[in-house]
Write a protein that holds these residues in place. Structure first.
Motif, PDB file in Angstrom:
ATOM      1  N   CYS A  26       0.842  -1.186   0.000  1.00  0.00           N
ATOM      2  CA  CYS A  26       0.000   0.000   0.000  1.00  0.00           C
ATOM      3  C   CYS A  26       0.881   1.241   0.000  1.00  0.00           C
ATOM      4  N   VAL A  27       0.583   2.148  -0.916  1.00  0.00           N
ATOM      5  CA  VAL A  27       1.444   3.312  -1.107  1.00  0.00           C
ATOM      6  C   VAL A  27       0.592   4.567  -0.939  1.00  0.00           C
ATOM      7  N   ALA A  28       1.063   5.536  -0.155  1.00  0.00           N
ATOM      8  CA  ALA A  28       0.238   6.736   0.067  1.00  0.00           C
ATOM      9  C   ALA A  28       1.108   7.976   0.151  1.00  0.00           C
ATOM     10  N   ASN A  29       0.487   9.145  -0.024  1.00  0.00           N
ATOM     11  CA  ASN A  29       1.253  10.382   0.136  1.00  0.00           C
ATOM     12  C   ASN A  29       1.349  10.734   1.628  1.00  0.00           C
ATOM     13  N   HIS A  30       2.404  11.419   1.968  1.00  0.00           N
ATOM     14  CA  HIS A  30       2.752  11.592   3.379  1.00  0.00           C
ATOM     15  C   HIS A  30       2.595  13.045   3.807  1.00  0.00           C
ATOM     16  N   THR A  31       1.847  13.253   4.850  1.00  0.00           N
ATOM     17  CA  THR A  31       1.682  14.621   5.357  1.00  0.00           C
ATOM     18  C   THR A  31       2.071  14.720   6.820  1.00  0.00           C
ATOM     19  N   SER A  32       1.830  13.641   7.557  1.00  0.00           N
ATOM     20  CA  SER A  32       2.097  13.707   8.978  1.00  0.00           C
ATOM     21  C   SER A  32       2.245  12.302   9.526  1.00  0.00           C
ATOM     22  N   PRO A  33       2.777  12.185  10.739  1.00  0.00           N
ATOM     23  CA  PRO A  33       2.916  10.851  11.327  1.00  0.00           C
ATOM     24  C   PRO A  33       1.577  10.162  11.582  1.00  0.00           C
ATOM     25  N   ILE A  34       0.488  10.941  11.643  1.00  0.00           N
ATOM     26  CA  ILE A  34      -0.781  10.272  11.918  1.00  0.00           C
ATOM     27  C   ILE A  34      -1.413   9.664  10.674  1.00  0.00           C
ATOM     28  N   ASP A  35      -0.756   9.814   9.524  1.00  0.00           N
ATOM     29  CA  ASP A  35      -1.247   9.149   8.306  1.00  0.00           C
ATOM     30  C   ASP A  35      -1.448   7.665   8.544  1.00  0.00           C
ATOM     31  N   ALA A  36      -0.492   7.069   9.264  1.00  0.00           N
ATOM     32  CA  ALA A  36      -0.556   5.627   9.489  1.00  0.00           C
ATOM     33  C   ALA A  36      -1.816   5.270  10.275  1.00  0.00           C
ATOM     34  N   ILE A  37      -2.120   6.074  11.288  1.00  0.00           N
ATOM     35  CA  ILE A  37      -3.299   5.787  12.109  1.00  0.00           C
ATOM     36  C   ILE A  37      -4.573   5.954  11.277  1.00  0.00           C
ATOM     37  N   ILE A  38      -4.577   6.956  10.403  1.00  0.00           N
ATOM     38  CA  ILE A  38      -5.735   7.183   9.550  1.00  0.00           C
ATOM     39  C   ILE A  38      -6.021   5.945   8.723  1.00  0.00           C
ATOM     40  N   LEU A  39      -4.959   5.332   8.210  1.00  0.00           N
ATOM     41  CA  LEU A  39      -5.172   4.174   7.361  1.00  0.00           C
ATOM     42  C   LEU A  39      -5.495   2.918   8.152  1.00  0.00           C
ATOM     43  N   THR A  40      -4.841   2.746   9.290  1.00  0.00           N
ATOM     44  CA  THR A  40      -5.103   1.516  10.043  1.00  0.00           C
ATOM     45  C   THR A  40      -6.469   1.563  10.709  1.00  0.00           C
ATOM     46  N   ASN A  41      -7.109   2.705  10.656  1.00  0.00           N
ATOM     47  CA  ASN A  41      -8.455   2.800  11.201  1.00  0.00           C
ATOM     48  C   ASN A  41      -9.422   1.955  10.390  1.00  0.00           C
ATOM     49  N   ASP A  42      -9.050   1.685   9.158  1.00  0.00           N
ATOM     50  CA  ASP A  42      -9.983   1.006   8.274  1.00  0.00           C
ATOM     51  C   ASP A  42      -9.490  -0.352   7.802  1.00  0.00           C
ATOM     52  N   GLY A  43      -8.355  -0.768   8.250  1.00  0.00           N
ATOM     53  CA  GLY A  43      -7.843  -2.049   7.762  1.00  0.00           C
ATOM     54  C   GLY A  43      -6.546  -2.331   8.466  1.00  0.00           C
ATOM     55  N   CYS A  44      -6.060  -3.557   8.336  1.00  0.00           N
ATOM     56  CA  CYS A  44      -4.816  -3.884   9.021  1.00  0.00           C
ATOM     57  C   CYS A  44      -3.663  -3.922   8.038  1.00  0.00           C
ATOM     58  N   TYR A  45      -2.570  -3.305   8.436  1.00  0.00           N
ATOM     59  CA  TYR A  45      -1.399  -3.286   7.574  1.00  0.00           C
ATOM     60  C   TYR A  45      -0.191  -3.725   8.366  1.00  0.00           C
ATOM     61  N   ALA A  46       0.835  -4.156   7.637  1.00  0.00           N
ATOM     62  CA  ALA A  46       2.113  -4.405   8.271  1.00  0.00           C
ATOM     63  C   ALA A  46       2.934  -3.149   8.078  1.00  0.00           C
ATOM     64  N   MET A  47       3.325  -2.536   9.154  1.00  0.00           N
ATOM     65  CA  MET A  47       4.064  -1.286   9.038  1.00  0.00           C
ATOM     66  C   MET A  47       5.508  -1.539   8.700  1.00  0.00           C
ATOM     67  N   VAL A  48       6.108  -0.565   8.059  1.00  0.00           N
ATOM     68  CA  VAL A  48       7.530  -0.625   7.748  1.00  0.00           C
ATOM     69  C   VAL A  48       8.167   0.606   8.344  1.00  0.00           C
ATOM     70  N   GLY A  49       9.277   0.421   9.025  1.00  0.00           N
ATOM     71  CA  GLY A  49       9.923   1.621   9.544  1.00  0.00           C
ATOM     72  C   GLY A  49      11.168   1.317  10.335  1.00  0.00           C
ATOM     73  N   GLN A  50      11.751   2.377  10.834  1.00  0.00           N
ATOM     74  CA  GLN A  50      12.969   2.260  11.611  1.00  0.00           C
ATOM     75  C   GLN A  50      12.625   2.028  13.067  1.00  0.00           C
ATOM     76  N   VAL A  51      13.481   1.328  13.735  1.00  0.00           N
ATOM     77  CA  VAL A  51      13.283   1.113  15.167  1.00  0.00           C
ATOM     78  C   VAL A  51      13.614   2.402  15.915  1.00  0.00           C
ATOM     79  N   HIS A  52      12.722   2.855  16.743  1.00  0.00           N
ATOM     80  CA  HIS A  52      12.970   4.062  17.543  1.00  0.00           C
ATOM     81  C   HIS A  52      13.184   3.697  18.988  1.00  0.00           C
ATOM     82  N   GLY A  53      13.585   4.667  19.756  1.00  0.00           N
ATOM     83  CA  GLY A  53      13.709   4.435  21.193  1.00  0.00           C
ATOM     84  C   GLY A  53      12.486   4.969  21.887  1.00  0.00           C
TER      85      GLY A  53
END
Lengths: 212, 436
Positions: free
Chosen positions: B227-254
């Protein structure tokens, strides 16, 4: 002659058709470029990606610091400019208004052509010599590996000859064409409508209402 | 003794409220209508405020050209370079070329297309948040009073409420996924993991007073896709997972983010990379390929722009995501700036102040369009495919397309771009017979 950080000044220059809204836009832009300092230096223009494309970028940036354009008595280059100077340079690009009379139009045109003349005349001696013209052509054509220096030269030479024929008429075999003076420059552009080519027009954006 | 009993009562009531009003509706996916009522009141108030503003406005001058949605402040002449120089041509090569470049240079100095996109969009009418109104002037007493009431409502009432909801959401996510992660792998685990993720997402969206409209749900990303989307803010991910389940990709943070990442990866196969691994492009591509090849795994979610853009345009997509293969499901996300600016200007605000701003906005309203799936064609390379997907997203979302790299937020233009433009110009001259 300081500029306060908060509100932009409205100098006498700006009895142009630049509204206070546009001045505020420009001021915001100035602050963006200067990174919130009171003055801009040449390095600040490096942060504009669109400008990188421009082959005569160097000359344009130079024009902002050219004291002749800043209407100062002295010659040479300024190290840094403040917002008022920035507006002075921007005023060279204001569009013509409907209600200008002949004299105003003529002055307008002269100003714009003078700006252009200064861009060519890099050693500030009041004449565009063959070498200076060659420099400009080379800059415009820089970056193309297929175009050799010779081509740039021949273009420049051809153009200078045409300029000479317009300004001086037929030259004898011993005569040397010194360079294009500002009067010659004006002659070359007679009859050609440059005012509409050399301006930047602001859009009227109703961002917020002012209460008076 | 009595104190303890009283505290117990309060605690019980609190739990009942949380379960009844928040957890259950989120888990079941139904809405109690509270958000809708809030939005209705909000819209009415903003309309009133706009009318007041217009009454106090001066009549605008008629002669300057207008534009309804201004993305810029100057009128740009879009004539292509060749045409414009041809118009000015008198002889083979003259001073005419300088006009063109001079003007372009000045236009760029007054306003350049790229830097514009890294600052928030300007609103045409005020939405009672001073942060969106750079030209704030005193207009009328009544309006100022309403604004003050707005501030009080936002900071004293909405902010604690939202903060609590967010805390509940994040805690349930961590606890829930850790619990589910203990189960043995199987369909039960997957089902429960989906339930937990969806519930927590919904709680978090409510924490932001988010109103999201999903369009074309039939094109929702399927398993084994990207799934590919345009990026505006960190809450984009939450907006999308509100309607379906995805496997996230990203860097490990502390920190808190790291805790969430570690908890969620136990329940669901998200792909988290160490910082050192991110640099190795082949490793990244390999892992993602493996994930996509397994058709039973959830679709992965990627934001190919690489950085947050201000939601008026779509910048260049990094081609890495398009080299993995598989089916691409493009999604366009467009926020409505009227109720709150969702754009994260990372050079201006850090994540905490950004979240604070989001939580003290009126609401986050956005539209999400699911676009039909796309596959790379035989004769296309990754870059062309990326551009094709980008056009589709920009077209649907009403965003402009820019050929620029999101990395320009921090870096300078690559020399290759400059040379391209200069080559174009010289080619044109040669063609016109100016040379030789």
């Amino acid at each position: 002659r300081g500029v306060s950080q908060g509100s932009p000044p409205v100098t006498s220059l700006l009895s142009l058709a630049v509204t206070s809204e546009q001045i505020e836009h420009l001021h915001r832009r100035f602050k963006q470029l200067s990174q919130d300092q009171l003055t801009i230096r040449k390095e600040n223009f490096d942060s504009i990606p669109d400008l990188e494309f421009n082959p005569i970028r160097g000359k344009i940036v130079h024009a902002f610091f050219d004291k002749r354009n800043l209407r100062q008595e002295s010659d040479g280059l300024a190290e840094e400019i403040n917002f008022e100077d920035f507006l002075t340079i921007m005023s060279y690009f204001r569009p013509i208004e409907m209600n200008m009379d002949e004299e105003q139009l003529d002055r307008f045109r002269k100003e714009k052509l003078k700006f252009l003349f200064h861009m060519y005349d890099s050693d500030h001696d009041g004449k565009i010599t063959l070498q200076e013209y060659r420099n400009v052509v080379e800059e415009l054509l820089s970056g193309n590996p297929h175009l050799e220096k010779e081509s740039a030269r021949s273009i420049a030479d051809g153009a200078m000859m045409e300029a000479a024929s317009i300004c001086v008429g037929q030259m004898g075999p011993d005569q040397v064409y010194e360079g294009i003076t500002f009067e010659d420059f004006l002659k070359m552009w007679q009859g050609i409508d440059i005012e509409t080519k050399m301006h930047v027009r602001f859009l009227n954006v109703d961002t917020i209402a002012h209460c008076y | 003794m009595e104190v303890l009993w009283a505290v117990g009562q309060v605690g019980a009531v609190w739990m009942a409220v949380v379960l009844g009003l928040i957890m259950l509706p989120s888990a079941l996916g139904i809405s109690l209508g509270i958000s809708e009522a809030y939005m209705w009141v909000l819209v009415k108030t903003l309309e009133w405020a706009t009318i007041r503003l217009q009454k106090g406005a001066k009549k605008p001058e008629p002669q300057l050209p207008r534009t309804p949605t201004a993305n810029g402040i100057i009128e740009r002449d879009e004539t292509p370079m060749e045409k414009e120089i041809a118009l000015l041509h008198r002889a083979d090569f003259e001073f005419s070329h300088i006009f063109y470049f001079c003007r372009k240079g000045f236009e760029a100095i007054v306003e350049d297309e790229v830097t514009q996109r890294f600052s928030s969009e300007e609103l045409l009418s005020w939405n009672l948040l001073t942060r969106t109104n750079v030209n704030f002037h005193y207009i009328s007493l009544r309006l100022t009073v309403v604004w003050v009431i707005g501030v009080v409502v936002r900071y004293c009432f909405l902010l604690p409420l939202r903060f609590t909801l967010a805390a509940i959401g994040i805690t349930s996510m961590i606890v829930g996924t850790t619990v589910v992660g203990q189960l043995p792998n199987g369909s039960v685990k997957n089902y429960l993991s989906e339930v937990v993720h969806l519930t927590c997402s919904r709680i978090l969206v409510r924490a932001l007073s988010g109103t999201i409209h999903y369009h074309n749900k039939e094109n929702r990303p399927q398993k084994g896709g990207i799934c590919v989307a345009n990026h505006t803010s960190p809450i984009d991910a939450i907006i999308l997972t509100n309607d379906g389940c995805y496997a996230m990709v990203g860097q490990v943070h502390g920190g808190l983010m790291g805790i969430i990442q570690r908890a969620t990866v136990k329940a669901c196969p998200h792909v988290w990379f160490e910082r050192s691994e991110m640099k190795d492009r082949h490793l990244v591509t390999k892992r993602l390929r493996e994930h996509v090849a397994d058709k039973s795994k959830l679709p992965i979610l990627i934001f190919p722009e690489g950085t947050c853009i201000n939601n008026t345009s779509v910048m260049m997509f990094k081609k890495g995501s398009f080299e993995i293969g598989g089916t691409i499901y493009p999604v366009a996300i467009k926020y409505d700036p009227q109720f709150g600016d969702a754009f994260w200007n990372s050079s201006k605000y850090n994540i905490v102040s950004y979240l604070l701003r989001i939580m003290t906005s009126w609401a986050i309203v956005c539209n999400v369009w699911y676009l039909p799936p796309m596959v790379r064609k035989e004769d296309e390379d990754a870059v062309q495919f990326a551009n094709r997907v980008r056009s589709a997203i920009a077209c649907q979302g009403g965003l402009t397309e820019l050929p620029w790299d999101g990395g320009l937020k921090r870096a300078k233009v690559k020399d290759t771009f400059k040379e391209e433009q200069q080559k174009n110009y010289s080619k044109m001259l040669v063609r016109n017979g100016s040379v030789g």
